[in-house]
Design an enzyme around this catalytic site. Structure first.
Site, PDB file in Angstrom:
ATOM      1  N   ARG A 159      34.173   8.686 -20.638  1.00 52.98           N
ATOM      2  CA  ARG A 159      32.911   8.810 -21.092  1.00 52.98           C
ATOM      3  C   ARG A 159      32.882   9.088 -22.826  1.00 52.98           C
ATOM      4  O   ARG A 159      31.662   8.921 -23.488  1.00 52.98           O
ATOM      5  CB  ARG A 159      31.681   9.687 -20.559  1.00 52.98           C
ATOM      6  CG  ARG A 159      31.397   9.243 -19.255  1.00 52.98           C
ATOM      7  CD  ARG A 159      30.309  10.237 -18.674  1.00 52.98           C
ATOM      8  NE  ARG A 159      29.735   9.608 -17.034  1.00 52.98           N
ATOM      9  CZ  ARG A 159      29.460  10.294 -16.359  1.00 52.98           C
ATOM     10  NH1 ARG A 159      29.274  11.691 -16.390  1.00 52.98           N
ATOM     11  NH2 ARG A 159      29.248  10.003 -15.060  1.00 52.98           N
ATOM     12  N   GLU A 192      36.888   2.431 -13.814  1.00 52.40           N
ATOM     13  CA  GLU A 192      35.871   1.918 -12.692  1.00 52.40           C
ATOM     14  C   GLU A 192      36.716   1.236 -11.624  1.00 52.40           C
ATOM     15  O   GLU A 192      36.195   1.347 -10.485  1.00 52.40           O
ATOM     16  CB  GLU A 192      34.981   0.525 -13.287  1.00 52.40           C
ATOM     17  CG  GLU A 192      33.997   0.977 -14.183  1.00 52.40           C
ATOM     18  CD  GLU A 192      32.843   2.203 -13.711  1.00 52.40           C
ATOM     19  OE1 GLU A 192      32.737   2.096 -12.520  1.00 52.40           O
ATOM     20  OE2 GLU A 192      32.182   2.920 -14.415  1.00 52.40           O
ATOM     21  N   TYR A 244      43.174   2.044  -0.511  1.00 55.30           N
ATOM     22  CA  TYR A 244      42.816   0.810  -0.888  1.00 55.30           C
ATOM     23  C   TYR A 244      43.683   0.272  -1.904  1.00 55.30           C
ATOM     24  O   TYR A 244      43.312   0.005  -2.905  1.00 55.30           O
ATOM     25  CB  TYR A 244      41.206   0.681  -1.387  1.00 55.30           C
ATOM     26  CG  TYR A 244      40.287   1.274  -0.369  1.00 55.30           C
ATOM     27  CD1 TYR A 244      39.944   0.321   0.541  1.00 55.30           C
ATOM     28  CD2 TYR A 244      39.832   2.473  -0.395  1.00 55.30           C
ATOM     29  CE1 TYR A 244      38.942   0.880   1.558  1.00 55.30           C
ATOM     30  CE2 TYR A 244      38.707   3.112   0.459  1.00 55.30           C
ATOM     31  CZ  TYR A 244      38.511   2.091   1.514  1.00 55.30           C
ATOM     32  OH  TYR A 244      37.511   2.479   2.433  1.00 55.30           O
ATOM     33  N   TYR A 271      29.849  -5.570  -9.816  1.00 54.19           N
ATOM     34  CA  TYR A 271      29.750  -4.182 -10.273  1.00 54.19           C
ATOM     35  C   TYR A 271      30.624  -3.642 -11.516  1.00 54.19           C
ATOM     36  O   TYR A 271      30.324  -3.141 -12.549  1.00 54.19           O
ATOM     37  CB  TYR A 271      30.038  -3.278  -9.144  1.00 54.19           C
ATOM     38  CG  TYR A 271      30.442  -1.796  -9.435  1.00 54.19           C
ATOM     39  CD1 TYR A 271      29.537  -0.834  -9.787  1.00 54.19           C
ATOM     40  CD2 TYR A 271      31.603  -1.429  -9.708  1.00 54.19           C
ATOM     41  CE1 TYR A 271      29.860   0.472 -10.356  1.00 54.19           C
ATOM     42  CE2 TYR A 271      32.147   0.135  -9.955  1.00 54.19           C
ATOM     43  CZ  TYR A 271      31.089   0.866 -10.539  1.00 54.19           C
ATOM     44  OH  TYR A 271      31.229   2.215 -10.727  1.00 54.19           O
ATOM     45  N   ASP A 279      25.989   0.250  -7.571  1.00 52.88           N
ATOM     46  CA  ASP A 279      27.010   0.886  -6.758  1.00 52.88           C
ATOM     47  C   ASP A 279      26.326   1.680  -5.513  1.00 52.88           C
ATOM     48  O   ASP A 279      25.163   1.467  -5.336  1.00 52.88           O
ATOM     49  CB  ASP A 279      28.020   1.620  -7.584  1.00 52.88           C
ATOM     50  CG  ASP A 279      27.346   3.185  -7.885  1.00 52.88           C
ATOM     51  OD1 ASP A 279      26.251   3.004  -7.906  1.00 52.88           O
ATOM     52  OD2 ASP A 279      28.343   3.670  -8.129  1.00 52.88           O
ATOM     53  N   CYS A 330      15.805  17.404  -3.986  1.00 53.57           N
ATOM     54  CA  CYS A 330      14.738  17.052  -4.013  1.00 53.57           C
ATOM     55  C   CYS A 330      13.589  17.931  -4.789  1.00 53.57           C
ATOM     56  O   CYS A 330      12.879  17.613  -5.462  1.00 53.57           O
ATOM     57  CB  CYS A 330      14.062  16.486  -2.660  1.00 53.57           C
ATOM     58  SG  CYS A 330      14.747  15.187  -1.801  1.00 53.57           S
TER      59      CYS A 330
END
Length: 350
Positions: free
Chosen positions: A21, A33, A78, A116, A134, A195
């Protein structure tokens, strides 16, 4: 309530300080990403730092060997992401002179880059007004608007992308996209969302309908497949062992493992190992002895299959060409299942 304004204000006050960032360099954004696909930031951050230290530019990544890339990626899972990462780095370095495409459509042509990732790079690096969708975004939007369309259906993908584009702050797409993803990660969490302190708690439809725990909706995956792996851990009097590289399109392609016998069920009888046609000549010729390392199979769970693994210690006098020094094993990229085994034993003194 202005959704995008409220969201961005929350983000600027609540966001985490993360290295990617601090820049708009497309190489850094792309790397982060790709790593964060199906990976939590807490897990991916150390890998990102290792990669940037080892490969500070796309040229450094392109020039590296695949084994080095896979070794640094080891444990992140992955592994096709790592292979595509390396292939794309070579393409950008050798064919695009180190310059990433500067818009969504161009980025989408890169190997391993889908909607994405292309949207993220385009908006963050080039401020192009394209919405990122995403898992976090699906969750936030499905809850806020009380949408029960399955997020992994063709209809759902289109519906949520269109909604995200409609909400997108066209003047500040970078902060909006990052804010929406960060909001899902920190505030509108999968379990126990915050919440009470949510800036949208007076307008969230799912909260009003008491449906937070029911959203997003996802079509259930197919049946989990069980596989039974028997690894033959050879050890010779010359302190050598055998490793082989996984080929084909299955799991762990490109990683290394001990010679493998896959059976239809779990076995505990050394006789089955000793009589295996692929290795019988080696074991008979070199007076091999076989013993089972683990009394219970090690269960390694992947997204669509569960691996039941046993490790068989095979002592032989001498290995044929292809044997490697036991001390070199730790230099090879291996699946986590193998690495955990190596962490338990002293491969150099079997």
């Amino acid at each position: 309530m202005n959704f995008s304004k409220t969201l961005i204000n929350w983000y600027l006050k609540s966001r985490r300080e993360l290295p990617w960032r601090e820049t708009t360099n497309p190489y850094n954004i792309w790397l982060s990403e790709i790593m964060l696909q199906q990976t939590r930031i807490e897990q991916g951050l150390p890998y990102y730092n290792k990669f940037i230290a080892a490969f500070p530019s796309v040229f450094d990544l392109a020039y590296a060997s695949q084994d080095k890339v896979m070794k640094l990626w080891q444990g992140l899972g992955y592994y096709s992401r790592a292979r595509n990462l390396h292939a794309t780095a070579k393409h950008v370095a050798y064919e695009l002179n180190g310059e990433f495409p500067k818009d969504y459509k161009g980025l989408l042509k890169l190997k391993g880059v889908g909607d994405y990732t292309a949207s993220a790079i385009a908006s963050i690096s080039y401020n192009e007004p394209v919405a990122v969708v995403d898992g976090n975004v699906y969750r936030v939007l499905s809850r806020y608007f009380n949408i029960d369309t399955p997020i992994n259906s063709t209809e759902g993908v289109k519906e949520f992308k269109a909604l995200a584009m409609e909400l997108l702050d066209k003047k500040d797409p970078s902060n909006f996209n990052q804010a929406l993803m960060e909001f899902g990660a920190l505030q509108c969490k999968p379990k126990n969302p915050l919440c009470d302190s949510c800036p949208f708690n007076t307008s969230c439809l799912a909260l009003k309908e008491i449906k937070i725990g029911d959203l997003p909706v996802k079509i259930k995956k197919g049946k989990i497949k069980n596989r039974y792996f028997n690894y033959m851990v050879f050890s010779s009097e010359e302190n050598k062992t055998l490793l082989q590289q996984r080929k084909g399109k299955g799991i762990w392609h490109g990683l290394y493992e001990f010679p493998l016998i896959e059976t239809k069920s779990d076995i505990q009888e050394a006789k089955i190992i000793e009589e295996n046609n692929e290795f019988q000549h080696l074991m008979e010729a070199k007076n091999a002895s076989v013993s089972l390392y683990n009394d219970q199979p090690i269960i390694h769970k992947l997204s669509h299959q569960h691996i039941y693994a046993r490790f068989w210690l095979v002592d032989v006098q001498k290995l044929p060409k292809g044997g490697i020094s036991a001390e070199k094993v730790k230099e090879y990229p291996v699946p986590v299942l193998i690495q955990n085994f190596l962490n338990e034993i002293d491969i150099e003194n079997l």
